[in-house]
Design a protein around this motif. Structure first.
Motif, PDB file in Angstrom:
ATOM      1  N   GLY A   8      49.529  40.887  84.375  1.00 34.14           N
ATOM      2  CA  GLY A   8      49.840  40.146  85.588  1.00 34.14           C
ATOM      3  C   GLY A   8      49.755  41.047  86.798  1.00 34.14           C
ATOM      4  N   PRO A   9      50.454  40.706  87.866  1.00 36.22           N
ATOM      5  CA  PRO A   9      50.447  41.561  89.062  1.00 36.22           C
ATOM      6  C   PRO A   9      51.043  42.931  88.765  1.00 36.22           C
ATOM      7  CG  PRO A   9      51.357  39.376  89.533  1.00 36.22           C
ATOM      8  CD  PRO A   9      51.244  39.477  88.055  1.00 36.22           C
ATOM      9  N   HIS A  10      50.615  43.918  89.502  1.00 38.44           N
ATOM     10  CA  HIS A  10      51.174  45.259  89.309  1.00 38.44           C
ATOM     11  C   HIS A  10      52.647  45.250  89.703  1.00 38.44           C
ATOM     12  CE1 HIS A  10      51.958  49.538  89.759  1.00 38.44           C
ATOM     13  NE2 HIS A  10      50.848  49.755  89.080  1.00 38.44           N
ATOM     14  N   PRO A  11      53.499  45.907  88.925  1.00 45.81           N
ATOM     15  CA  PRO A  11      54.936  45.897  89.245  1.00 45.81           C
ATOM     16  C   PRO A  11      55.268  46.705  90.492  1.00 45.81           C
ATOM     17  CG  PRO A  11      54.491  47.362  87.397  1.00 45.81           C
ATOM     18  CD  PRO A  11      53.208  46.638  87.671  1.00 45.81           C
ATOM     19  N   ALA A  12      56.371  46.360  91.079  1.00 50.96           N
ATOM     20  CA  ALA A  12      56.907  47.137  92.194  1.00 50.96           C
ATOM     21  C   ALA A  12      57.400  48.482  91.676  1.00 50.96           C
ATOM     22  CB  ALA A  12      58.057  46.362  92.841  1.00 50.96           C
ATOM     23  N   PRO A  13      57.653  49.427  92.559  1.00 50.50           N
ATOM     24  CA  PRO A  13      58.198  50.712  92.106  1.00 50.50           C
ATOM     25  C   PRO A  13      59.481  50.505  91.325  1.00 50.50           C
ATOM     26  CG  PRO A  13      57.576  50.827  94.418  1.00 50.50           C
ATOM     27  CD  PRO A  13      57.473  49.386  94.023  1.00 50.50           C
ATOM     28  N   PRO A  14      59.681  51.243  90.227  1.00 54.65           N
ATOM     29  CA  PRO A  14      60.922  51.078  89.450  1.00 54.65           C
ATOM     30  C   PRO A  14      62.137  51.435  90.289  1.00 54.65           C
ATOM     31  CG  PRO A  14      59.678  53.000  88.710  1.00 54.65           C
ATOM     32  CD  PRO A  14      58.789  52.257  89.647  1.00 54.65           C
ATOM     33  N   VAL A  15      63.240  50.777  89.998  1.00 54.31           N
ATOM     34  CA  VAL A  15      64.434  50.970  90.809  1.00 54.31           C
ATOM     35  C   VAL A  15      64.984  52.386  90.685  1.00 54.31           C
ATOM     36  CG1 VAL A  15      65.068  48.539  90.773  1.00 54.31           C
ATOM     37  CG2 VAL A  15      65.869  50.041  88.942  1.00 54.31           C
ATOM     38  N   ASP A  16      64.640  53.069  89.585  1.00 55.77           N
ATOM     39  CA  ASP A  16      65.145  54.432  89.400  1.00 55.77           C
ATOM     40  C   ASP A  16      64.115  55.495  89.771  1.00 55.77           C
ATOM     41  OD1 ASP A  16      63.338  54.068  87.332  1.00 55.77           O
ATOM     42  OD2 ASP A  16      64.581  55.071  85.830  1.00 55.77           O
ATOM     43  N   LEU A  17      63.087  55.113  90.547  1.00 54.64           N
ATOM     44  CA  LEU A  17      62.030  56.070  90.868  1.00 54.64           C
ATOM     45  C   LEU A  17      62.578  57.328  91.540  1.00 54.64           C
ATOM     46  CD1 LEU A  17      58.975  56.717  90.919  1.00 54.64           C
ATOM     47  CD2 LEU A  17      58.888  55.644  93.174  1.00 54.64           C
TER      48      LEU A  17
END
Length: 201
Positions: A8-17
């Protein structure tokens, strides 16, 4: 349970980045940028129109190639169904060198570093809003990288960079004295056109 073969769409940056160790690579030597003749090579844009621009338009971003070929193809490859560039386009742009006067530290989005950060190659071809969210997250990471290094969209064997404006003091521009279509650039232009199967009209 089998995994879906259709991403699907590329995920947003992980919350723990911000808590992850950022893969950093050094950058030195020279970069290359194709730019309009009326603009300086050291243009850190805030328009939101480029892939890794800041979505909030608070910091500027300079997009460049690690080679002349990268800078050329990322500028002239679109649209994909048009196998030529025009003399007018070539007359309106220069290819300039940017010297890195102090080594930079770039967040790596190449090879295995992508998976380590929770990203994949869709980041270089998907909608700009996703890539811009990643740019913002990487800019704000505690490691404070000077920018991003990633595979060029139109030639993944080449590397491109998106430099944050905090890198500006460590760059020096060497401006080309003629447009890409000028006679003095004939050999270089011919080699680049042949490499990417483009003609000139």
């Amino acid at each position: 349970m089998p995994r879906s073969p259709v991403p699907g769409p590329h995920p947003a940056p992980p919350v723990d980045l911000a808590r992850r160790e950022l893969p950093l690579v050094p950058a030195s030597g020279r970069l290359y940028r194709v730019h309009r003749t009326r603009r300086t090579p050291l243009f850190f844009g805030k328009t939101g129109g480029n892939r890794f621009d800041d979505p909030r338009r608070e910091f500027g971003v300079l997009h460049a190639g690690c080679s002349e070929a990268c800078a050329f193809v990322e500028t002239f490859a679109e649209p994909l169904d048009v196998p030529f560039v025009t003399w007018a386009e070539l007359a309106g742009r220069k290819l300039s060198e940017i010297e890195i006067v102090r080594p930079l530290r770039l967040a790596s989005l190449v090879g295995r570093d992508l998976r380590r950060l929770g990203a994949d190659a869709r980041l270089f071809a998907a909608e700009h809003d996703v890539a811009q969210a990643w740019s913002r997250a990487l800019h704000d990471h505690p490691a404070r990288p000077d920018g991003i290094r990633y595979p060029a969209r139109h030639d993944p064997g080449e590397r491109a960079v998106a430099l944050f404006d905090r890198a500006r003091p460590f760059l020096r521009a060497r401006v080309a004295r003629a447009a890409l279509g000028a006679p003095r650039n004939r050999a270089l232009l011919g080699a680049l056109l042949d490499r990417y199967g483009l003609g000139v009209v």
